[in-house]
Design a protein around this motif. Structure first.
Motif, PDB file in Angstrom:
ATOM      1  N   THR A  86       0.832  -1.197   0.000  1.00 43.86           N
ATOM      2  CA  THR A  86       0.000   0.000   0.000  1.00 43.86           C
ATOM      3  C   THR A  86       0.868   1.249   0.000  1.00 43.86           C
ATOM      4  N   ALA A  87       1.906   1.248   0.823  1.00 42.75           N
ATOM      5  CA  ALA A  87       2.790   2.410   0.918  1.00 42.75           C
ATOM      6  C   ALA A  87       3.488   2.683  -0.409  1.00 42.75           C
ATOM      7  N   LEU A  88       4.017   1.650  -1.042  1.00 40.02           N
ATOM      8  CA  LEU A  88       4.711   1.852  -2.319  1.00 40.02           C
ATOM      9  C   LEU A  88       3.751   2.403  -3.361  1.00 40.02           C
ATOM     10  N   SER A  89       2.532   1.874  -3.379  1.00 34.43           N
ATOM     11  CA  SER A  89       1.531   2.318  -4.348  1.00 34.43           C
ATOM     12  C   SER A  89       1.188   3.793  -4.156  1.00 34.43           C
ATOM     13  N   ILE A  90       0.767   4.142  -2.946  1.00 36.51           N
ATOM     14  CA  ILE A  90       0.359   5.511  -2.658  1.00 36.51           C
ATOM     15  C   ILE A  90       1.558   6.456  -2.749  1.00 36.51           C
ATOM     16  N   GLY A  91       2.753   5.946  -2.435  1.00 33.80           N
ATOM     17  CA  GLY A  91       3.959   6.754  -2.533  1.00 33.80           C
ATOM     18  C   GLY A  91       4.214   7.250  -3.945  1.00 33.80           C
ATOM     19  N   TRP A  92       3.931   6.409  -4.945  1.00 35.43           N
ATOM     20  CA  TRP A  92       4.098   6.843  -6.331  1.00 35.43           C
ATOM     21  C   TRP A  92       3.173   8.020  -6.623  1.00 35.43           C
ATOM     22  N   HIS A  93       1.927   7.920  -6.213  1.00 31.87           N
ATOM     23  CA  HIS A  93       0.975   9.013  -6.442  1.00 31.87           C
ATOM     24  C   HIS A  93       1.430  10.297  -5.764  1.00 31.87           C
ATOM     25  N   LEU A  94       1.722  10.227  -4.463  1.00 34.81           N
ATOM     26  CA  LEU A  94       2.111  11.424  -3.726  1.00 34.81           C
ATOM     27  C   LEU A  94       3.400  12.028  -4.278  1.00 34.81           C
ATOM     28  N   GLY A  95       4.330  11.169  -4.673  1.00 30.08           N
ATOM     29  CA  GLY A  95       5.585  11.648  -5.218  1.00 30.08           C
ATOM     30  C   GLY A  95       5.399  12.371  -6.545  1.00 30.08           C
ATOM     31  N   ILE A  96       4.543  11.833  -7.392  1.00 26.43           N
ATOM     32  CA  ILE A  96       4.284  12.470  -8.685  1.00 26.43           C
ATOM     33  C   ILE A  96       3.600  13.821  -8.484  1.00 26.43           C
ATOM     34  N   ILE A  97       2.640  13.874  -7.573  1.00 18.91           N
ATOM     35  CA  ILE A  97       1.970  15.142  -7.273  1.00 18.91           C
ATOM     36  C   ILE A  97       2.986  16.158  -6.745  1.00 18.91           C
ATOM     37  N   LYS A  98       3.909  15.703  -5.909  1.00 12.35           N
ATOM     38  CA  LYS A  98       4.956  16.593  -5.376  1.00 12.35           C
ATOM     39  C   LYS A  98       5.861  17.085  -6.507  1.00 12.35           C
ATOM     40  N   GLU A  99       6.230  16.187  -7.393  1.00 10.63           N
ATOM     41  CA  GLU A  99       7.076  16.548  -8.529  1.00 10.63           C
ATOM     42  C   GLU A  99       6.394  17.593  -9.410  1.00 10.63           C
ATOM     43  N   LEU A 100       5.123  17.364  -9.746  1.00 13.80           N
ATOM     44  CA  LEU A 100       4.392  18.296 -10.599  1.00 13.80           C
ATOM     45  C   LEU A 100       4.210  19.650  -9.915  1.00 13.80           C
ATOM     46  N   SER A 101       4.044  19.634  -8.599  1.00 23.92           N
ATOM     47  CA  SER A 101       3.816  20.863  -7.837  1.00 23.92           C
ATOM     48  C   SER A 101       5.060  21.731  -7.768  1.00 23.92           C
ATOM     49  N   GLU A 102       6.224  21.091  -7.737  1.00 21.10           N
ATOM     50  CA  GLU A 102       7.457  21.818  -7.456  1.00 21.10           C
ATOM     51  C   GLU A 102       8.306  22.125  -8.694  1.00 21.10           C
ATOM     52  N   GLU A 103       8.144  21.354  -9.757  1.00 21.64           N
ATOM     53  CA  GLU A 103       9.067  21.481 -10.882  1.00 21.64           C
ATOM     54  C   GLU A 103       8.491  22.191 -12.108  1.00 21.64           C
ATOM     55  N   ASN A 104       7.216  22.625 -12.016  1.00 22.84           N
ATOM     56  CA  ASN A 104       6.602  23.374 -13.120  1.00 22.84           C
ATOM     57  C   ASN A 104       6.750  22.651 -14.457  1.00 22.84           C
ATOM     58  N   ILE A 105       6.432  21.375 -14.445  1.00 22.57           N
ATOM     59  CA  ILE A 105       6.577  20.544 -15.642  1.00 22.57           C
ATOM     60  C   ILE A 105       5.464  20.853 -16.650  1.00 22.57           C
ATOM     61  N   TRP A 106       4.243  21.088 -16.143  1.00 22.20           N
ATOM     62  CA  TRP A 106       3.103  21.353 -17.018  1.00 22.20           C
ATOM     63  C   TRP A 106       2.874  22.850 -17.141  1.00 22.20           C
ATOM     64  N   ASP A 107       2.075  23.242 -18.133  1.00 22.82           N
ATOM     65  CA  ASP A 107       1.699  24.651 -18.211  1.00 22.82           C
ATOM     66  C   ASP A 107       0.764  24.965 -17.038  1.00 22.82           C
ATOM     67  N   ASP A 108       0.741  26.209 -16.634  1.00 23.94           N
ATOM     68  CA  ASP A 108       0.046  26.608 -15.416  1.00 23.94           C
ATOM     69  C   ASP A 108      -1.447  26.282 -15.441  1.00 23.94           C
ATOM     70  N   THR A 109      -2.084  26.491 -16.570  1.00 17.67           N
ATOM     71  CA  THR A 109      -3.528  26.265 -16.668  1.00 17.67           C
ATOM     72  C   THR A 109      -3.874  24.798 -16.465  1.00 17.67           C
ATOM     73  N   THR A 110      -3.125  23.920 -17.122  1.00 13.90           N
ATOM     74  CA  THR A 110      -3.377  22.478 -17.001  1.00 13.90           C
ATOM     75  C   THR A 110      -3.128  22.003 -15.585  1.00 13.90           C
ATOM     76  N   PHE A 111      -2.011  22.441 -14.983  1.00 16.42           N
ATOM     77  CA  PHE A 111      -1.713  21.994 -13.629  1.00 16.42           C
ATOM     78  C   PHE A 111      -2.749  22.508 -12.634  1.00 16.42           C
ATOM     79  N   GLU A 112      -3.159  23.766 -12.774  1.00 14.89           N
ATOM     80  CA  GLU A 112      -4.149  24.315 -11.848  1.00 14.89           C
ATOM     81  C   GLU A 112      -5.447  23.521 -11.903  1.00 14.89           C
ATOM     82  N   TRP A 113      -5.883  23.197 -13.129  1.00 20.31           N
ATOM     83  CA  TRP A 113      -7.092  22.380 -13.272  1.00 20.31           C
ATOM     84  C   TRP A 113      -6.909  21.025 -12.604  1.00 20.31           C
ATOM     85  N   PHE A 114      -5.790  20.388 -12.886  1.00 20.52           N
ATOM     86  CA  PHE A 114      -5.564  19.049 -12.351  1.00 20.52           C
ATOM     87  C   PHE A 114      -5.417  19.075 -10.833  1.00 20.52           C
ATOM     88  N   ALA A 115      -4.701  20.058 -10.288  1.00 16.61           N
ATOM     89  CA  ALA A 115      -4.521  20.166  -8.838  1.00 16.61           C
ATOM     90  C   ALA A 115      -5.860  20.308  -8.133  1.00 16.61           C
TER      91      ALA A 115
END
Length: 385
Positions: A86-115
């Motif tokens: 369970t931890a490994l599974s949920i860890g992937w999700h939380l880690g990806i959300i953290k990556e997207l939040s901090e590294e500005n990988i997506w354009d602002d509009t898309t990320f804001e909608w998704f967040a």
């Protein structure tokens, strides 16, 4: 003694760890179901959604808790004490959300909608990039999954393997070779999209509850707007701190095995002895060895996490350290679980206890990226340069 407690330094961290503990205990109650079905139980996913756990790493402006790396590792380890899969599974999700939040990988509009979607609906997402022919994406293989442009849409065909939580995800982040761009792109695709099939291929010895099945894309029609990343545009930071969720998970499994082994030793007294086996010298030697290894692992991992959080200007140079943490912790975790099994003896192989599952699950850490050989090469090159 609870080894994790000494790394909790404030009330916020304590509250986060307590939340992870409660969810880990619930997940632990479904381990037998997860083992038999080779899936992450939907009831467990519901628990995490109801606790609003899936938005913890989002920025506060979107309703998240903006977890630091240190805090992320604390909850990840505690969750893994309850159930590693369970931890490994949920860890992937939380880690990806953290990556997207901090590294500005997506354009602002898309990320804001998704967040906002993640926060309000507690959506569950994971990257699925591994393929039968290419192996791990960390080895640099070009995906055989193809995205062909047709008007304002892409048609995607291919097969992905090791797709953790494939059956219960809300969204897939799918890598595919975009022919019109002549590069690899990442598409945000809803799981319910037409043409997607999850094939029940997950038959491994370890981490069965991650449900890392194959996902097949057959003429999946995706709007152009869902092409959220291009490898040619994406910045490539030297280090990815969030990937420490992997060693934190296996450290949690080792800690659980240590705790259970000590409890067993304190309560098991064969009729050949006048005391429980915890009073026997060679058992105490093994217990001490476990704690020595766990102390080394904890101090190393949380020290590097502290550096990441408090000295952001140094992050670009922390890549080798992060890689070393993964290698050191996963190998030490295997050694700790082995010692726990030796303390318990033949009973550790019985399904009556959880030791045999710890033993199987902790092995998986050796096969999560980065691999030991790559880490050693990274360290050698840094030393030489």
């Amino acid at each position: 003694m609870n080894l994790l407690e000494q790394f909790i330094s404030n009330a916020r961290q304590q509250a986060l760890v307590e939340l992870a503990y409660k969810l880990g205990e619930k997940a632990k109650q479904r381990v037998n179901v997860a083992e038999k079905t080779a899936k992450l139980p939907m009831e467990t996913v519901v628990d995490f959604k109801e606790a609003e756990y899936l938005s913890l790493t989002l920025p506060t402006v979107y309703g998240g808790k903006a977890l630091s790396l240190y805090e992320f590792l604390l909850v990840q380890e505690q969750l893994a004490v309850g159930d590693g899969a369970t931890a490994l599974s949920i860890g992937w999700h939380l880690g990806i959300i953290k990556e997207l939040s901090e590294e500005n990988i997506w354009d602002d509009t898309t990320f804001e909608w998704f967040a906002k979607e993640v926060a309000s609906k507690q959506l569950l997402v994971n990257r699925i990039a591994t393929e039968p022919a290419t192996g791990s994406p960390t080895r640099g293989g070009i995906p055989e999954t193809k995205a062909v442009k047709q008007g304002e849409h892409y048609i995607i065909n291919g097969r992905k393997t090791f797709a953790t939580m494939a059956d219960v995800l809300d969204y897939y982040l799918v890598t595919a070779y975009a022919e019109d761009k002549e590069t690899v792109g990442t598409f945000l695709i809803a799981k319910e999209s037409s043409g997607i099939t999850v094939e029940q291929t997950w038959d491994t010895l370890s981490m069965r509850g991650t449900g890392s099945n194959d996902v097949i894309f057959s003429n999946v029609d995706v709007p152009e707007a869902q092409l959220v990343e291009l490898s040619t545009q994406r910045k490539k930071p030297a280090a990815k701190g969030w990937l420490l969720h992997i060693p934190a998970c296996y450290l949690g499994i080792a800690l659980a095995a240590r705790n259970d082994a000590i409890a067993f030793a304190k309560n098991f007294q064969p009729n050949s002895l006048s005391t429980p086996i915890s009073e026997v010298a060679h058992i105490q030697q093994k217990i001490g060895d476990m704690d020595l290894k766990l102390l080394q692992a904890h101090h190393f991992m949380y020290s590097v996490a502290n550096q990441w959080d408090h000295y952001p200007e140094k992050r670009a140079n922390l890549g080798p350290d992060l890689a070393a943490v993964k290698t050191v912790i996963t190998n030490l975790a295997n050694e700790v679980v082995d010692l726990a099994m030796r303390i318990v003896g033949g009973r550790g192989l019985s399904k009556t206890y959880q030791f045999e599952q710890y033993y199987r699950d902790v092995r998986a850490g050796l096969h999560n990226p980065p691999m030991d050989d790559m880490v050693i090469q990274i360290l050698a090159k840094r030393a030489i340069n």
